[in-house]
Design a protein around this motif. Structure first.
Motif, PDB file in Angstrom:
ATOM      1  N   ALA A  36       0.829  -1.211   0.000  1.00 16.77           N
ATOM      2  CA  ALA A  36       0.000   0.000   0.000  1.00 16.77           C
ATOM      3  C   ALA A  36       0.861   1.258   0.000  1.00 16.77           C
ATOM      4  N   ILE A  37       2.068   1.152   0.550  1.00 16.09           N
ATOM      5  CA  ILE A  37       3.031   2.259   0.507  1.00 16.09           C
ATOM      6  C   ILE A  37       4.263   1.779  -0.259  1.00 16.09           C
ATOM      7  N   PRO A  38       4.299   2.078  -1.564  1.00 13.09           N
ATOM      8  CA  PRO A  38       5.370   1.512  -2.387  1.00 13.09           C
ATOM      9  C   PRO A  38       6.780   1.980  -2.031  1.00 13.09           C
ATOM     10  N   PHE A  96      -3.065  19.913   1.210  1.00 15.97           N
ATOM     11  CA  PHE A  96      -4.399  19.750   0.623  1.00 15.97           C
ATOM     12  C   PHE A  96      -4.803  18.272   0.544  1.00 15.97           C
ATOM     13  N   MET A  97      -3.853  17.395   0.244  1.00 13.02           N
ATOM     14  CA  MET A  97      -4.146  15.951   0.183  1.00 13.02           C
ATOM     15  C   MET A  97      -3.949  15.275   1.535  1.00 13.02           C
ATOM     16  N   ALA A  98      -2.834  15.575   2.194  1.00 15.65           N
ATOM     17  CA  ALA A  98      -2.526  14.942   3.490  1.00 15.65           C
ATOM     18  C   ALA A  98      -1.368  15.674   4.158  1.00 15.65           C
ATOM     19  N   THR A  99      -1.486  15.889   5.453  1.00 14.01           N
ATOM     20  CA  THR A  99      -0.398  16.507   6.217  1.00 14.01           C
ATOM     21  C   THR A  99       0.542  15.405   6.712  1.00 14.01           C
ATOM     22  N   PRO A 100       1.748  15.774   7.151  1.00 15.83           N
ATOM     23  CA  PRO A 100       2.614  14.758   7.763  1.00 15.83           C
ATOM     24  C   PRO A 100       1.947  14.222   9.032  1.00 15.83           C
ATOM     25  N   MET A 101       1.987  12.900   9.243  1.00 10.02           N
ATOM     26  CA  MET A 101       1.262  12.308  10.376  1.00 10.02           C
ATOM     27  C   MET A 101       2.064  11.170  11.006  1.00 10.02           C
ATOM     28  N   PRO A 102       1.791  10.907  12.317  1.00 11.41           N
ATOM     29  CA  PRO A 102       2.464   9.775  12.955  1.00 11.41           C
ATOM     30  C   PRO A 102       1.982   8.443  12.368  1.00 11.41           C
ATOM     31  N   ILE A 103       2.741   7.391  12.598  1.00 13.66           N
ATOM     32  CA  ILE A 103       2.476   6.093  11.968  1.00 13.66           C
ATOM     33  C   ILE A 103       1.052   5.573  12.206  1.00 13.66           C
ATOM     34  N   THR A 104       0.522   5.768  13.425  1.00 12.46           N
ATOM     35  CA  THR A 104      -0.828   5.248  13.713  1.00 12.46           C
ATOM     36  C   THR A 104      -1.860   5.889  12.784  1.00 12.46           C
ATOM     37  N   ILE A 144      -4.213   5.147   5.237  1.00 15.30           N
ATOM     38  CA  ILE A 144      -4.035   4.196   4.140  1.00 15.30           C
ATOM     39  C   ILE A 144      -5.234   3.241   4.072  1.00 15.30           C
ATOM     40  N   GLY A 145      -5.733   2.851   5.240  1.00 15.46           N
ATOM     41  CA  GLY A 145      -6.914   1.989   5.303  1.00 15.46           C
ATOM     42  C   GLY A 145      -8.123   2.627   4.640  1.00 15.46           C
TER      43      GLY A 145
END
Ligand code: C2E
Ligand code: MG
Ligand code: MG
Ligand code: MG
Length: 278
Positions: free
Chosen positions: A111-113, A260-268, A274-275
């Motif tokens: 899911a994360i290439p 706009f699409m996604a901010t930096p985020m912690p792994i959880t 991604i789910g």
């Protein structure tokens, strides 16, 4: 009178300088402590393909939560780390976190290439630091196959030939390379010519200013077609609005990254994100 005023302002200037210097030294000793105590964490910002907006990878960004001063931005402590030879230590902790968190998640390579990490150009100029980097990558077989290294062009990469040897060696072992903040420095084109680069990232200043300056839009178009000619992936950074996304889609930019699409985020949060998108 003029003289007195002059002397006064000079004294003020000295006082201010020494305060800055004191703050810098304090930050440096805090940084050393933070590194020995492994206080650094990592957040991940997804990147997306155009026009279908599938996740193509994540960029790992270091975070330092200072015990009393709160979050200290990388733009403040990375230059200090570079100056005092601590950048390899930061890289080591980022690679460790990515291995523990991303490799552990089972998403890497599926899911994360791909995962991109930022590495200071100084690490390529110094043979001992480079040896350490190579060693770390060899020790991380669950991460290395999916790894891309982002290098920002700086004055320190001026010694390009020396760095090129180091970078070529890593490239032969399968590591991908990306030029970060493309277009902002003096040697972007030289880097493109002399280094085994897979990707370029158009700096945020361009994707911002292209919206109201036609010359900047022309530069972005030119960078995209140059990337095409060199067979490179081109990623646009700092997308904050729909109209930027629309324009970059029309320009046939390969990938985008931004709040706009996604901010930096912690792994959880990344796993949740991604789910939802899968
Ligand atoms: P960069 O590699 O160009 O990273 C992009 C920066 O832009 C990140 O800031 C990210 O949080 C921010 N950003 C992403 N999307 C947007 C957006 O839509 N709008 C705006 N305004 N900003 C956006 P961050 O995390 O503060 O990092 C700043 C710089 O510090 C990075 O620039 C990179 O040069 C350096 N850095 C970060 N992490 C590391 C690291 O682990 N090692 C090294 N050596 N440098 C790092
Ligand atoms: Mg980067
Ligand atoms: Mg950048
Ligand atoms: Mg940068």
């Amino acid at each position: 009178r003029a003289k007195q005023h002059y002397r006064g302002s000079t004294e003020f200037h000295h006082a201010e300088l020494s305060l800055k210097e004191t703050q810098r030294r304090n930050l440096l000793s805090d940084l050393r402590l933070a590194l020995t105590q492994q206080q650094m964490t990592v957040v991940y910002q997804p990147q997306f393909s155009l026009p279908d907006q599938q996740v193509t990878g994540v960029e790992a960004l270091v975070r330092w939560q200072h015990p009393t001063k709160g979050a200290i931005p990388p733009d403040e402590f990375i230059p200090l780390a570079e100056e005092y030879g601590l950048s390899a230590e930061i890289t080591e902790q980022v690679i460790q976190r990515c291995t523990q968190e991303l490799a552990e998640s089972g998403l890497l390579g599926h899911a994360i290439p791909r995962v991109s990490i930022n590495i200071s150009a100084v690490e390529f100029n110094s043979p001992p630091l480079f040896e350490r980097l190579t060693h770390m990558l060899n020790q991380s077989p669950r991460l290395s196959p999916y790894l891309q290294i982002e290098i920002t062009e700086t004055a320190t990469l001026a010694n390009l030939q020396h760095s090129a040897d180091a970078i070529n060696r890593l490239h032969r072992s399968g590591i991908q390379f990306s030029i970060d903040d493309f277009g902002t420095g003096y040697t972007s084109l030289t880097m493109l010519k002399d280094l085994p680069v897979n990707e370029i990232k158009i700096d945020r200043s361009f994707t911002r200013d292209m919206m109201n300056q036609s010359q900047v839009a022309a530069i972005v178009t030119a960078i995209i077609s140059m990337a095409r000619a060199f067979d490179l992936t081109v990623v646009a950074e700092g997308i904050e609005q729909q109209d930027q996304l629309t324009l970059l889609t029309d320009m046939h930019c390969d990938e985008v990254q931004g709040y706009f699409m996604a901010t930096p985020m912690p792994i959880t949060e990344l796993i949740e994100f991604i789910g939802q998108t899968a």
